[in-house]
Design an enzyme around this catalytic site. Structure first.
Site, PDB file in Angstrom:
ATOM      1  N   TYR A 144       0.957  -1.361   0.075  1.00 59.07           N
ATOM      2  CA  TYR A 144      -0.349   0.165   0.269  1.00 59.07           C
ATOM      3  C   TYR A 144       0.663   1.096  -0.115  1.00 59.07           C
ATOM      4  O   TYR A 144       1.891   1.324   1.097  1.00 59.07           O
ATOM      5  CB  TYR A 144      -0.941   0.486   1.255  1.00 59.07           C
ATOM      6  N   ASP A 239       9.505   2.132  -0.598  1.00 61.87           N
ATOM      7  CA  ASP A 239       8.917   3.083   0.591  1.00 61.87           C
ATOM      8  C   ASP A 239       8.386   2.818   1.786  1.00 61.87           C
ATOM      9  O   ASP A 239       8.224   1.585   2.570  1.00 61.87           O
ATOM     10  CB  ASP A 239       6.937   2.921  -0.064  1.00 61.87           C
ATOM     11  N   LYS A 267       4.350   8.699   9.421  1.00 58.89           N
ATOM     12  CA  LYS A 267       4.291   8.071  10.283  1.00 58.89           C
ATOM     13  C   LYS A 267       5.462   8.515  11.155  1.00 58.89           C
ATOM     14  O   LYS A 267       5.051   9.391  12.410  1.00 58.89           O
ATOM     15  CB  LYS A 267       4.580   6.319  10.320  1.00 58.89           C
TER      16      LYS A 267
HETATM   17  N1  PMP Z   1       2.868   3.689   2.193  1.00 62.32           N
HETATM   18  C1  PMP Z   1       2.716   2.978   3.093  1.00 62.32           C
HETATM   19  C2  PMP Z   1       4.143   1.617   3.810  1.00 62.32           C
HETATM   20  C3  PMP Z   1       2.049   2.903   4.044  1.00 62.32           C
HETATM   21  O1  PMP Z   1       1.854   1.672   5.476  1.00 62.32           O
HETATM   22  C4  PMP Z   1       0.853   4.164   4.637  1.00 62.32           C
HETATM   23  C5  PMP Z   1       0.018   4.248   5.123  1.00 62.32           C
HETATM   24  N2  PMP Z   1      -0.459   2.778   6.087  1.00 62.32           N
HETATM   25  C6  PMP Z   1       1.198   5.734   3.248  1.00 62.32           C
HETATM   26  C7  PMP Z   1       2.220   5.360   1.925  1.00 62.32           C
HETATM   27  C8  PMP Z   1       0.000   6.002   2.699  1.00 62.32           C
HETATM   28  O2  PMP Z   1       0.279   7.413   4.480  1.00 62.32           O
HETATM   29  P1  PMP Z   1      -0.977   7.994   5.052  1.00 62.32           P
HETATM   30  O3  PMP Z   1      -1.926   7.056   5.085  1.00 62.32           O
HETATM   31  O4  PMP Z   1      -0.045   8.857   5.816  1.00 62.32           O
HETATM   32  O5  PMP Z   1      -1.392   9.068   3.766  1.00 62.32           O
END
Ligand code: PMP
Length: 426
Positions: A144, A239, A267
């Site tokens: 994701y 990511d 995060k």
């Molecule tokens: N990339 C990864 C690997 C994530 O785990 C997440 C959120 N869980 C995101 C992108 C998106 O981040 P956000 O919810 O802060 O938009």
């Protein structure tokens, strides 16, 4: 206060907020039932509006590595509050955070701060396309990367399959340049990279996948991605929105020893306030406006309050903290494995440091397809029985749980005890 405050409030919420929540998985859709409405949090605990206490293994979905209400973070926020919450002009704080991030991830020569993980990834992809002059990207089923249009592509479509949107409102043309490979599929991924070759702008991967539940890359997989992207002239984007600073002071890239061209963060780097970031080699990042032609901007980017929480969090992440998280994780793993064995529960327990997922399947989990074979009904029963015992887990089989540095051995033992009672009744 009666027992049903969460229930009542959630009913009201559903009338005015879609599904009653501001982010879907909070709605307990995968496990059924009513989400607990949270009033306050301290240390390793959450309290709902019915004043029930939970040991928290969600940690706001990753950021709260120091636990809730960390005294240094609170103090720094109080100090910053008196100076102002947003200026829309450069601050020393944002330079400090950028410097801290570049120090911690030595390959990263420049970084841009944004306000969410979604924004970080969306912008990194744009930068990769601008830098390479190419359009196509590869992502992995079950990874994701936020909710930008081009990354909302059906999981499990198989390697070399043209992306199909899995969200209404995303047009086929918005995902026409997104290709899906399978995590840990060496051959399929290699072939897809070679096929797209000079059209491929980037391969984006969660180097430690946390969004299909926790799944580790097999030995050599990330190295293969590094080699193949280099050969094709595409960028490799890690990511690390979830894994960054969660499992080591230098991100997962420090553990795996593979250096990407770009990284996305979120995060933990906001310490519970909204901060995202993307960065990489200087030549790539100099393409970003105003130094280059790739446009990206944000009213609240580098927000002083958010940056303060992030900076004060990152400054507390030392080796001793990761050692402590590993010890807590090890204690939980040992306890849970013993129970699973004793009660003969077909399950896969995955753990890396303070991240963990218990998959209810007898088969090894290496990618999205194998994760998806888990018994989600059983997971739902386990989740609710744990919640009843005051253990707050992510409400989905396909998520990673997080331990914080202020969980105690007693919290871990209480969790193991709860699991021991629960798994017998599944
Ligand atoms: N990339 C990864 C690997 C994530 O785990 C997440 C959120 N869980 C995101 C992108 C998106 O981040 P956000 O919810 O802060 O938009």
């Amino acid at each position: 206060m009666n027992e049903n405050n969460s229930h009542q409030l959630f009913k009201t919420a559903q009338e005015i907020i879609p599904g009653g929540v501001n982010s879907p998985v909070r709605a307990f859709g995968a496990v059924g039932g009513t989400p607990r409405v949270i009033e306050r949090a301290q240390g390793a605990y959450l309290w709902d509006i019915d004043n029930r206490r939970y040991i928290d293994y969600v940690g706001s979905w990753g950021p709260m590595i120091l636990g809730h209400g960390n005294p240094k973070v609170l103090l720094a926020l109080q100090n910053q509050l008196t100076k102002g919450v947003s200026f829309g002009a450069p601050t020393e704080l944002e330079v400090q955070l950028a410097q801290t991030l570049c120090d911690k991830l030595p390959f990263m020569e420049m970084v841009r701060l944004v306000s969410s993980g979604t924004e970080a990834v969306m912008s990194a992809i744009r930068a990769a396309r601008g830098f390479t002059g190419r359009n196509k990207i590869i992502k992995f089923a079950g990874c994701y990367h936020g909710h930008s249009d081009g990354l909302l592509v059906a999981a499990g479509s198989g390697a070399a399959t043209l992306g199909v949107p899995n969200s209404a409102g995303v047009t086929p043309s918005q995902v026409a340049d997104t290709f899906v490979a399978n995590f840990n599929d060496f051959d399929g991924t290699r072939k897809l990279i070679q096929k797209l070759n000079a059209d491929l702008a980037a391969v984006i991967v969660e180097p430690l996948a946390g969004n299909m539940g926790l799944v580790e890359p097999q030995s050599g997989f990330l190295e293969m991605l590094r080699d193949e992207t280099q050969k094709s002239g595409a960028l490799l984007i890690f990511d690390e929105v979830m894994s960054g600073f969660r499992v080591s002071a230098g991100g997962y890239q420090q553990i795996c020893g593979v250096t990407p061209d770009m990284v996305t963060l979120g995060k933990i780097i906001g310490g519970g306030l909204p901060v995202g970031a993307y960065g990489g080699r200087r030549a790539i990042m100099e393409q970003i406006a105003p130094s280059g032609p790739v446009y990206q901007a944000g009213t609240l980017s580098g927000n002083p309050l958010a940056v303060t929480a992030g900076l004060t969090t990152l400054n507390q992440l030392d080796d001793a903290l990761y050692k402590r998280l590993e010890n807590l994780g090890q204690r939980l793993e040992t306890g849970l494995r013993k129970i699973l064995e004793e009660k003969q529960i077909p399950a896969q327990l995955h753990r890396v440091g303070s991240m963990w997922t218990l998959f209810f399947t007898e088969n090894p989990v290496t990618d999205y397809a194998s994760a998806a074979k888990s018994d989600t009904e059983r997971f739902g029963k386990y989740f609710h029985a744990m919640l009843e015992r005051g253990i707050y887990l992510p409400p989905s089989q396909f998520e990673s749980a997080f331990i914080s540095a202020v969980h105690t051995d007693a919290d871990i033992d209480e969790t193991i005890q709860a699991a021991s009672e629960v798994v017998s009744s599944l």
